[in-house]
Design a protein around this motif. Structure first.
Motif: not given
Length: 126
Positions: A64-80
């Protein structure tokens, strides 16, 4: 062994995250031990209670801290899940948000193909 970053999972993916973070032993505190990754409390590497599982692709407290620090955007799709790091024009996919994000992070930092220790390719994903 050379592998596609987008295919990494389990200990191999966590190993590459540790590489990106500069945490691999001997520089850092992440060690490979019987196919699993652990952090070791400084100065106490001989006692078993000083070892902690390292798994940013499965543990939100680590990934989680890596995602936040790096500004990684997450989106839920149909297959993951899809993860994107715009600054590096990196997009990755995975079955969970953490796997997608850590693949994206490694791809952005290390490229599309990376070398991992052969023993990580033969280990179960646990």
């Amino acid at each position: 062994m050379k592998v596609l970053t987008k295919d990494l999972i389990g200990p191999a993916l966590d190993w590459m995250v540790a590489e990106c973070e500069g945490e691999l032993y001997p520089r850092g505190c992440v060690r490979l031990h019987y196919g699993r990754l652990f952090t070791i409390d400084p100065g106490d590497s001989e006692t078993s209670d000083a070892w902690h599982k390292y798994g940013p692709s499965t543990d939100w407290a680590q990934g989680g801290p890596i995602i936040e620090r790096e500004g990684i955007t997450l989106r839920c799709g149909l297959h993951g899940w899809d993860a994107e790091l715009e600054e590096f024009d990196a997009i990755s996919h995975g079955p969970t948000p953490l796997i997608a994000a850590m693949r994206c992070y490694c791809c952005a930092k290390l490229g599309e193909f990376i070398d991992i220790p052969e023993e990580l390719c033969q280990q179960p994903n646990n």
